[in-house]
Motif scaffolding. Structure first.
Motif, mmCIF file in Angstrom:
data_model
loop_
_atom_site.group_PDB
_atom_site.id
_atom_site.type_symbol
_atom_site.label_atom_id
_atom_site.label_comp_id
_atom_site.label_asym_id
_atom_site.label_seq_id
_atom_site.Cartn_x
_atom_site.Cartn_y
_atom_site.Cartn_z
ATOM 1 N N HIS A 2 0.846 -1.205 0.000
ATOM 2 C CA HIS A 2 0.000 0.000 0.000
ATOM 3 C C HIS A 2 0.881 1.254 0.000
ATOM 4 C CE1 HIS A 2 -3.780 2.107 0.455
ATOM 5 N NE2 HIS A 2 -3.342 2.715 1.542
ATOM 6 N N ASN A 3 1.927 1.240 0.821
ATOM 7 C CA ASN A 3 2.860 2.373 0.841
ATOM 8 C C ASN A 3 3.563 2.543 -0.502
ATOM 9 O OD1 ASN A 3 2.305 3.221 3.459
ATOM 10 N ND2 ASN A 3 3.874 1.925 4.356
ATOM 11 N N ASN A 4 3.930 1.434 -1.149
ATOM 12 C CA ASN A 4 4.553 1.520 -2.477
ATOM 13 C C ASN A 4 3.625 2.230 -3.460
ATOM 14 O OD1 ASN A 4 6.802 0.052 -1.675
ATOM 15 N ND2 ASN A 4 6.091 -1.866 -2.547
ATOM 16 N N LEU A 5 2.340 1.894 -3.396
ATOM 17 C CA LEU A 5 1.369 2.492 -4.302
ATOM 18 C C LEU A 5 1.248 3.996 -4.062
ATOM 19 C CD1 LEU A 5 -0.908 2.063 -6.447
ATOM 20 C CD2 LEU A 5 -2.467 1.853 -4.499
ATOM 21 N N LEU A 6 1.144 4.377 -2.803
ATOM 22 C CA LEU A 6 0.872 5.777 -2.469
ATOM 23 C C LEU A 6 2.106 6.666 -2.429
ATOM 24 C CD1 LEU A 6 -1.695 5.286 0.439
ATOM 25 C CD2 LEU A 6 -2.163 5.636 -1.989
ATOM 26 N N ASN A 7 3.260 6.096 -2.090
ATOM 27 C CA ASN A 7 4.414 6.943 -1.764
ATOM 28 C C ASN A 7 5.652 6.741 -2.619
ATOM 29 O OD1 ASN A 7 2.929 8.051 0.430
ATOM 30 N ND2 ASN A 7 3.375 6.206 1.597
ATOM 31 N N THR A 8 5.562 5.989 -3.700
ATOM 32 C CA THR A 8 6.728 5.853 -4.571
ATOM 33 C C THR A 8 6.368 6.353 -5.967
ATOM 34 O OG1 THR A 8 6.243 3.610 -5.374
ATOM 35 C CG2 THR A 8 7.531 3.802 -3.321
ATOM 36 N N GLU A 9 7.366 6.817 -6.671
ATOM 37 C CA GLU A 9 7.142 7.324 -8.023
ATOM 38 C C GLU A 9 6.596 6.220 -8.932
ATOM 39 O OE1 GLU A 9 9.608 9.543 -11.609
ATOM 40 O OE2 GLU A 9 10.551 9.285 -9.649
ATOM 41 N N GLU A 10 7.211 5.026 -8.856
ATOM 42 C CA GLU A 10 6.743 3.905 -9.674
ATOM 43 C C GLU A 10 5.310 3.518 -9.313
ATOM 44 O OE1 GLU A 10 7.888 -0.723 -10.693
ATOM 45 O OE2 GLU A 10 9.417 0.547 -9.787
ATOM 46 N N GLY A 11 5.020 3.507 -8.031
ATOM 47 C CA GLY A 11 3.664 3.179 -7.591
ATOM 48 C C GLY A 11 2.636 4.165 -8.119
ATOM 49 N N GLN A 12 2.983 5.441 -8.093
ATOM 50 C CA GLN A 12 2.079 6.476 -8.598
ATOM 51 C C GLN A 12 1.919 6.383 -10.117
ATOM 52 O OE1 GLN A 12 0.354 9.255 -7.001
ATOM 53 N NE2 GLN A 12 0.594 7.802 -5.325
ATOM 54 N N LEU A 13 3.046 6.244 -10.823
ATOM 55 C CA LEU A 13 3.011 6.249 -12.294
ATOM 56 C C LEU A 13 2.354 5.006 -12.873
ATOM 57 C CD1 LEU A 13 6.557 7.652 -13.137
ATOM 58 C CD2 LEU A 13 4.360 8.823 -13.387
ATOM 59 N N ILE A 14 2.607 3.856 -12.265
ATOM 60 C CA ILE A 14 2.107 2.606 -12.830
ATOM 61 C C ILE A 14 0.852 2.123 -12.100
ATOM 62 C CG2 ILE A 14 2.667 0.205 -13.347
ATOM 63 C CD1 ILE A 14 5.608 1.132 -13.648
ATOM 64 N N GLY A 15 0.992 1.862 -10.806
ATOM 65 C CA GLY A 15 -0.124 1.302 -10.043
ATOM 66 C C GLY A 15 -1.302 2.244 -9.905
ATOM 67 N N MET A 16 -1.040 3.462 -9.453
ATOM 68 C CA MET A 16 -2.138 4.409 -9.219
ATOM 69 C C MET A 16 -2.798 4.813 -10.532
ATOM 70 S SD MET A 16 -3.819 5.657 -6.759
ATOM 71 C CE MET A 16 -2.984 5.989 -5.237
ATOM 72 N N SER A 17 -2.018 4.965 -11.592
ATOM 73 C CA SER A 17 -2.639 5.326 -12.873
ATOM 74 C C SER A 17 -3.560 4.201 -13.354
ATOM 75 C CB SER A 17 -1.593 5.683 -13.927
ATOM 76 O OG SER A 17 -0.777 4.582 -14.217
ATOM 77 N N TYR A 18 -3.188 2.940 -13.102
ATOM 78 C CA TYR A 18 -4.072 1.818 -13.449
ATOM 79 C C TYR A 18 -5.385 1.910 -12.678
ATOM 80 C CZ TYR A 18 -6.153 -2.801 -13.414
ATOM 81 O OH TYR A 18 -7.062 -3.835 -13.488
ATOM 82 N N PHE A 19 -5.281 2.115 -11.357
ATOM 83 C CA PHE A 19 -6.496 2.179 -10.546
ATOM 84 C C PHE A 19 -7.380 3.361 -10.951
ATOM 85 C CE2 PHE A 19 -4.057 -0.319 -7.206
ATOM 86 C CZ PHE A 19 -4.777 -1.471 -7.409
ATOM 87 N N LYS A 20 -6.768 4.514 -11.228
ATOM 88 C CA LYS A 20 -7.554 5.678 -11.634
ATOM 89 C C LYS A 20 -8.217 5.434 -12.985
ATOM 90 C CE LYS A 20 -5.359 9.155 -8.839
ATOM 91 N NZ LYS A 20 -4.541 10.333 -8.736
ATOM 92 N N GLN A 21 -7.503 4.800 -13.888
ATOM 93 C CA GLN A 21 -8.058 4.471 -15.204
ATOM 94 C C GLN A 21 -9.271 3.550 -15.059
ATOM 95 O OE1 GLN A 21 -5.276 2.272 -17.555
ATOM 96 N NE2 GLN A 21 -6.553 2.262 -19.382
ATOM 97 N N ARG A 22 -9.233 2.687 -14.061
ATOM 98 C CA ARG A 22 -10.335 1.747 -13.828
ATOM 99 C C ARG A 22 -11.457 2.357 -12.968
ATOM 100 N NH1 ARG A 22 -9.505 -3.328 -16.402
ATOM 101 N NH2 ARG A 22 -11.417 -3.739 -15.282
ATOM 102 N N GLY A 23 -11.296 3.619 -12.565
ATOM 103 C CA GLY A 23 -12.350 4.308 -11.820
ATOM 104 C C GLY A 23 -12.315 4.121 -10.316
ATOM 105 N N PHE A 24 -11.204 3.665 -9.776
ATOM 106 C CA PHE A 24 -11.082 3.485 -8.323
ATOM 107 C C PHE A 24 -10.856 4.847 -7.669
ATOM 108 C CE2 PHE A 24 -10.360 -0.682 -9.829
ATOM 109 C CZ PHE A 24 -10.451 -1.581 -8.794
ATOM 110 N N ARG A 25 -11.653 5.174 -6.675
ATOM 111 C CA ARG A 25 -11.466 6.403 -5.905
ATOM 112 C C ARG A 25 -10.456 6.156 -4.778
ATOM 113 N NH1 ARG A 25 -17.001 5.635 -5.431
ATOM 114 N NH2 ARG A 25 -16.653 5.483 -3.197
ATOM 115 N N LYS A 26 -9.882 7.231 -4.258
ATOM 116 C CA LYS A 26 -8.886 7.138 -3.182
ATOM 117 C C LYS A 26 -9.460 6.440 -1.957
ATOM 118 C CE LYS A 26 -4.991 8.484 -1.016
ATOM 119 N NZ LYS A 26 -4.950 7.641 0.150
ATOM 120 N N ASP A 27 -10.706 6.708 -1.611
ATOM 121 C CA ASP A 27 -11.295 6.073 -0.429
ATOM 122 C C ASP A 27 -11.434 4.559 -0.616
ATOM 123 O OD1 ASP A 27 -13.443 6.792 -2.297
ATOM 124 O OD2 ASP A 27 -14.832 6.090 -0.745
ATOM 125 N N ILE A 28 -11.708 4.111 -1.836
ATOM 126 C CA ILE A 28 -11.806 2.672 -2.114
ATOM 127 C C ILE A 28 -10.422 2.036 -2.048
ATOM 128 C CG2 ILE A 28 -12.378 0.959 -3.896
ATOM 129 C CD1 ILE A 28 -14.829 2.243 -2.516
#
Length: 176
Positions: free
Chosen positions: A38-64
């Motif tokens: 979870h920390n990798n997703l939220l607090n690393t550049e790779e997590g933000q660029l790859i993981g978080m962009s995937y979740f946002k593309q799929r419509g996942f909100r931050k609270d979910i």
């Protein structure tokens, strides 16, 4: 005393004590892994660029993302394994939990979930039992989805993903 019921205490055999220790070790290790992913997703550049962009593309909100404790494991081959062993977690427990595997070449271990978004699987009480993971890059040799292998605490047929997060709504609506 009020109901006149006698409770008998039984002593655990050494095998039962070992089993209980193994289960608790897996629970502690899984909690560490979920927090790290979870920390990798939220607090690393790779997590933000790859993981978080995937979740946002799929419509996942931050609270979910936070409620389900979604995560990301970096592409590098053994970063989670190295961090976990540096914290004192044993290689055999990392293998048993399905988080790492010994390489065929004999050059150490590698992360099973490298380059994947992570979906922690929780018990009804919220404890982490295992993980589901989805690869993000196209790779014909690797399966798109992988899950924790069954072990002492994760028995696939006894777990329903998202039940922990849904239990209050189910109770309120008296419907599932």
């Amino acid at each position: 005393d009020f109901y006149k019921i006698t409770l008998e205490e039984t002593e655990r055999s050494p095998e039962q004590q070992q089993q209980q220790l193994a289960e608790e070790s897996l629970r502690i290790l899984n909690e560490y892994a979920a927090t790290t992913f979870h920390n990798n997703l939220l607090n690393t550049e790779e997590g933000q660029l790859i993981g978080m962009s995937y979740f946002k593309q799929r419509g996942f909100r931050k609270d979910i993302i936070d409620r389900f404790r979604l995560g990301y494991n970096p592409e590098s081959g053994d970063s989670f394994y190295q961090a976990a062993t540096a914290k004192g977690y044993r290689a055999d427990m990392l293998e048993r939990a399905g988080l790492a595997k010994a390489s065929n070449s004999g050059r150490g271990h590698y992360d099973v979930y490298r380059g994947r978004v992570i979906f922690p699987i929780q018990s009804m009480t919220g404890r982490i039992l295992g993980f589901g993971a989805r690869i993000l890059k196209s790779n014909e040799k690797a399966p798109k989805y992988i899950n924790t292998p069954e072990n002492e605490i994760y028995i696939k047929s006894k777990v329903l993903y998202g039940m922990y997060q849904s239990r209050q709504a189910i109770g309120k609506q008296d419907e599932c």
